[in-house]
Structures are given as C-alpha cells and as structure tokens.
Design an enzyme around this catalytic site. Structure first.
Site, PDB file in Angstrom:
ATOM      1  N   PHE A   1      27.314 -11.726  -2.617  1.00 58.40           N
ATOM      2  CA  PHE A   1      26.526 -12.868  -2.131  1.00 58.40           C
ATOM      3  C   PHE A   1      26.819 -13.236  -0.683  1.00 58.40           C
ATOM      4  O   PHE A   1      26.014 -13.889  -0.024  1.00 58.40           O
ATOM      5  CB  PHE A   1      26.782 -14.096  -3.025  1.00 58.40           C
ATOM      6  CG  PHE A   1      28.071 -14.821  -2.702  1.00 58.40           C
ATOM      7  CD1 PHE A   1      28.133 -15.727  -1.646  1.00 58.40           C
ATOM      8  CD2 PHE A   1      29.234 -14.587  -3.422  1.00 58.40           C
ATOM      9  CE1 PHE A   1      29.316 -16.379  -1.332  1.00 58.40           C
ATOM     10  CE2 PHE A   1      30.404 -15.227  -3.116  1.00 58.40           C
ATOM     11  CZ  PHE A   1      30.451 -16.128  -2.063  1.00 58.40           C
TER      12      PHE A   1
ATOM     13  N   GLU B   1      22.335 -11.562  -7.168  1.00 60.33           N
ATOM     14  CA  GLU B   1      21.340 -12.415  -7.830  1.00 60.33           C
ATOM     15  C   GLU B   1      21.384 -13.850  -7.307  1.00 60.33           C
ATOM     16  O   GLU B   1      20.448 -14.612  -7.492  1.00 60.33           O
ATOM     17  CB  GLU B   1      21.531 -12.390  -9.358  1.00 60.33           C
ATOM     18  CG  GLU B   1      22.883 -12.862  -9.885  1.00 60.33           C
ATOM     19  CD  GLU B   1      23.929 -11.735  -9.931  1.00 60.33           C
ATOM     20  OE1 GLU B   1      24.008 -10.939  -8.960  1.00 60.33           O
ATOM     21  OE2 GLU B   1      24.691 -11.692 -10.924  1.00 60.33           O
TER      22      GLU B   1
ATOM     23  N   CYS C   1      35.156 -11.264   3.483  1.00 61.98           N
ATOM     24  CA  CYS C   1      36.213 -10.401   2.952  1.00 61.98           C
ATOM     25  C   CYS C   1      37.244 -10.137   4.047  1.00 61.98           C
ATOM     26  O   CYS C   1      38.313  -9.602   3.769  1.00 61.98           O
ATOM     27  CB  CYS C   1      35.633  -9.109   2.440  1.00 61.98           C
ATOM     28  SG  CYS C   1      34.922  -8.150   3.744  1.00 61.98           S
TER      29      CYS C   1
END
Ligand code: NAD
Length: 491
Positions: free
Chosen positions: A151, A178, A283
């Site tokens: 996401f 999603e 990240c």
C-alpha cells in the site's frame, strides 16, 4: 452517492470483477470512502492470465526497439498526468503531495531506464570456441509475469518491475494493494490510451485469493512481490513450489548510526525526514538511531525538537510535513507498540499518541514519536513498526554499534552519519544491509541500481530495478553453432 467500484483491466478492456466481496478504499486523513476494491476470485485472474499468455506469443517477437516505443509514450503521458497521479496517491495513501510527487518521479525514472532495453538485454558471443564452432548467449523473455504491490507506494512500486518486464518481451499482470487501487486505475487509463497490444498489460484487483491464483497458475512464470516479511516469505515459498522465479521484497527495521563527529544540524534534519516522512511508512524509514559517545546528548535533544515541530495534517494542504497512517488498525497497532515500549522500560521523549488534527478528528493520525533507552532485546527494538516512531539506543564504540545492527533480523538499509572517511569505509564494508547510506537518511537506489534488501527483507536472488531486472525478466539461451564450409554454395 455510492462509491465507485474499482475495475479490472484485461485484454485492453475495463471489466467489472466477478467478486462478491468489496473493500472500502478510505482516505486516511478525511476517512471519506473513495471507492470500493473487488476482492477478485481466481476466475478473474485466470481470464487475465489467458489474455497475457495469448499476447505473449506475439509480443515476444516484437523487436525490442519497437517495444520501447510504448515506453517513450508512457514517459510523456506520465509527465502530463503527473500532478493528478500525485494527488491520487495523497488521497488514497495519506502522504504529503510533495512526497507523492517524489514517488511519481521515481516511477518515471524506471520507465526512462527501461527504454534502454535494446542494449540492456543484449547477449554475448564467442567465435571459434573450437575450430569452426561459435557460441552465443541470447536473452529471451520468460512469459507471463505478475506484480503484487504493497500500500505504501501505490504509484512507484509497480514501476520497479512493469517497464522492464514488458520491454524485455514479457506480458504482465499487476495486482495493486487492495487498500490503494486508485493510482493504478489512473496509470492503466494511461496505458490504455497508449494502446499496448491487448493482453500485454493487465490488472486484477484483490487480496489473498487473487494472489493465490497468481501463485498457482502454471502460465505465470515470474512473480515480483513487495510487502511485509511474512507474506514475502509465503509468496517466495509457494511460487518456488510451483516452479516460478520469484523476487520478494519484505519488511525492515532500519538502523542509523550517529557518531559524535557528524554535522548534527544536517543529521537531525535528514534523520527526521527519514523517520517521520511518509508517516514512517517507508521500507527505508529510519526506525532506530544508535548513538556513539557524545552524540547521545546532542542528537537526542535536537531530534526531540524536530519531532515536536513537525507539522502534521492532510497531505493535500500546503505546509503539511506529515500525513496520517494508512488505517485505523495501523494507528491502533502503532499506539499499542508505543505503549509497550513504555512498559518495557523505555522513556517516551515525545509521545505521538492520541493526535487530534483540527478538521480531521477522525483521521488516522499518529504524531512523531521518539523513545529513548530501548533495550536491544525488547520487542519495540526488533519489530517493524511502520509508523512515525523513532527509537534511540546508545553504545560506546562503533564496533558495538555495528554488532548491534548486524544482530537484527532485517537487512533493508543501514546508515551512518559521520565526517570520518575511515569510519564510513568500515561501515560500508561491515554493515549487513543491502542498501547503505553514508550521510544519507533514505538510501533508495536510483532506477539503474538494484534495490538490494538482505536477510529477512528479501527472498530471492535478483532484486528489482537495474541490471537485476533484466536478469530477472529474461532467461538465457546458449546456442552452439557449426556451419561446415562444404555445405555452403561457393560464391
Ligand atoms: P502486505 O504484505 O500486507 O501486502 C502486500 C501485498 O500482499 C498486497 O498486495 C496484499 O494484497 C498481498 N497480501 C497480503 N496478505 C496476503 C496473504 N496472506 N497472502 C497473499 N497475499 C497477501 O504489505 P503492506 O501492508 O501492503 O505494505 C507494507 C509492508 O511492505 C511493510 O512491511 C514494508 O516494509 C513493506 N515494503 C517493503 C519494501 C521493500 O522494498 N523491501 C517496499 C515497500 C514496502
């Protein structure tokens, strides 16, 4: 008005999923429901794979110089739609508009690099490996490939793979997160306008069921995944069981080492951007700072000030430096971890829980948080928090610090702040992480370098981007040829 249903894109057509279940796409700052994502079942994935497999038979024979013409058009169109794409990222993902622009720049950069495929995917040859015999290595595409995205970079991460995959002659299925499907809806509108041949680029929206269908489909030859470590591990294993090549980038817990000879103003500014930028949902976000010697005193004070001063709000508003985290569950999880750190004996220097942002009281906001005195074995020192939380630890020597860094399970990034070349050289050589920053807070490789996570941050051998991408999206074929003279007509 009923929120729009996100569509799949298969064989150059926008199609509604056959899903029974839809998930709300929520603006994390305003909590408005922006759309609904279908959790597409296997039958939708299968339709996309069949289209992609049909297209592959022709696309693989399209000369690379022709294939990259579509990428040149893509680059121009992405530039034209740049602001709209960035705004969409901010609305569905929460980061600030400037951060979203930075993300889209990185996406475009990958398209630019992949336009060099005619040269990048060249093979090599050797004449006369024995008398009258020649040997060559040629690269061919692998087939249908799939991209499964997280996401936190809805615009950039599919571009770590898609441009290289198609330029090398593969066909592609993208499965966006999603939770943030809208940016890819817009990207696929652009891909549609460009007019890739039907089936070359496809998109299926969904969650686990769609992913499992991808992992099990025999025509899919390669899977590129970015997301959390447990899912990366699962995908790597299941893809391998089914004979696919896989590159799976996972989570992180990125340490930053600050030495007393670092330029503290610069260090504080850069580390604050790394830890709190994108609300810590990168990240490559700094998660732990390890200070050596006197750095403890000077850095601790300045980072606490920087955390308190950061302007938090809705990313579309000017002056905002940090947006919300993605969901209510993320906010609750992050706040629980902060509480846990406190109960494990660490000191909450700046507590970002229970943030109230005027006008966005229901938004999923956590303010920057700084926690000091973490014990190396505590959960908070080891767990990926994925929120704007920075832990501070202190050690006496550089060796101790490097030992601490290398004892972590992740290996996505490690950074050092210093003015000593010798310390920098030692760190570069000894730190166990795939991306190293020296006086850099987010060591994100440019598109022409591989994104090199290590340890629990990566499962596979070939990374995204750079020459690794060419290796991943091609298979090598070696040809040995003999053409006896006597078979040729004499001219
Ligand atoms: P996630 O693992 O929850 O989801 C990633 C993708 O996997 C999504 O498309 C999702 O639909 C799918 N998925 C989720 N659970 C699944 C399951 N059980 N089976 C099959 N598929 C499943 O990750 P996220 O929360 O979207 O993203 C955040 C994570 O991604 C963080 O851990 C972050 O560190 C990591 N990340 C890593 C990198 C990197 O380069 N290493 C880059 C960005 C994000």
């Amino acid at each position: 008005m009923e929120p729009v249903k996100v569509l799949n894109y298969i064989n150059s057509h926008w199609v509604q999923s056959t899903a029974d279940t839809y998930l709300d796409v929520v603006n994390p700052a305003t909590t408005d429901i922006l759309a609904k994502t279908p959790l597409s079942p296997a039958q939708d994935v299968n339709g996309a794979v069949e289209a992609a497999q049909r297209a592959f038979l022709t696309w693989r024979k399209t000369p690379p110089v022709e294939r990259v013409q579509y990428l040149f058009k893509l680059k121009v169109k992405l530039d034209e739609h740049f602001e709209d794409l960035a705004r969409t990222i901010t609305m569905e993902c929460g980061k600030t508009l400037d951060e979203a622009r930075g993300e889209m720049k990185r996406a475009v950069e990958n398209v630019e690099v992949a336009t060099g495929i005619p040269q990048l995917m060249m093979g090599y040859n050797s004449e006369d490996i024995a008398r009258g015999i020649d040997e060559m290595m040629i690269r061919q595409p692998v087939g249908v490939t799939a991209i499964i995205a997280p996401f936190n970079f809805p615009g950039m991460i599919p571009f770590w793979f898609l441009p290289y995959a198609v330029a090398c002659g593969n066909t592609v299925i993208v499965k966006p997160s999603e939770r943030v499907p809208l940016t890819m809806q817009k990207v696929f509108q652009i891909l549609d306008e460009i007019g890739f041949p039907p089936g070359v680029v496809n998109m299926v929206n969904g969650g686990k069921e769609s992913v499992d269908a991808i992992l099990d489909h025999p025509y899919i030859r390669a899977v590129s995944f970015v997301g959390s470590t447990p899912v990366a591990r699962y995908i790597y294993r299941r893809a391998a069981e089914n004979g696919k090549r896989a590159q799976c980038q996972g989570g992180a817990k990125n340490p930053i080492l600050v030495l007393p000879d670092a330029d503290m103003d610069m260090t504080t500014r850069i580390v604050a951007d790394s830890a709190f930028g994108c609300a810590g949902q990168r990240c490559l976000a700094a998660s732990l700072v390890i200070t050596v010697g006197d750095a403890d005193r000077t850095f601790t004070e300045s980072i606490a000030d920087a955390a308190m001063e950061r302007v938090v709000g809705y990313g579309l508003e000017s002056g905002v430096q940090m947006g919300p985290v993605i969901t209510r569950q993320s906010k609750d999880r992050i706040e629980n971890i902060i509480g846990l750190g406190n109960s494990e004996g660490a000191e909450l220097l700046v507590d970002g829980r229970n943030a109230q942002i005027k006008g966005y009281e229901q938004g999923h906001f956590v303010r920057p948080t700084v926690i000091r005195g973490l014990s190396p074995d505590s959960d908070i020192a080891r767990t990926e928090i994925f929120g704007p939380v920075l832990g501070l630890m202190h050690v006496k020597t550089v060796d101790e610090a490097i030992h601490l860094i290398n004892s972590g399970t992740y290996g996505n990034m490690a950074c050092l702040f210093t003015s000593s070349g010798a310390a920098a050289r030692k760190f570069r050589n000894e730190a166990d992480a795939g991306n190293i920053g020296i006086n850099i807070g987010v060591a994100a490789p440019m598109a022409f370098f591989p994104f090199s996570g290590w340890k629990e941050s990566f499962f596979g051998d070939l990374h995204g981007q750079g020459l690794d991408a060419i290796e991943f999206f091609t298979q090598k074929k070696v040809v040995i040829e003999r053409w006896p003279k006597e078979w040729s007509r004499q001219f």
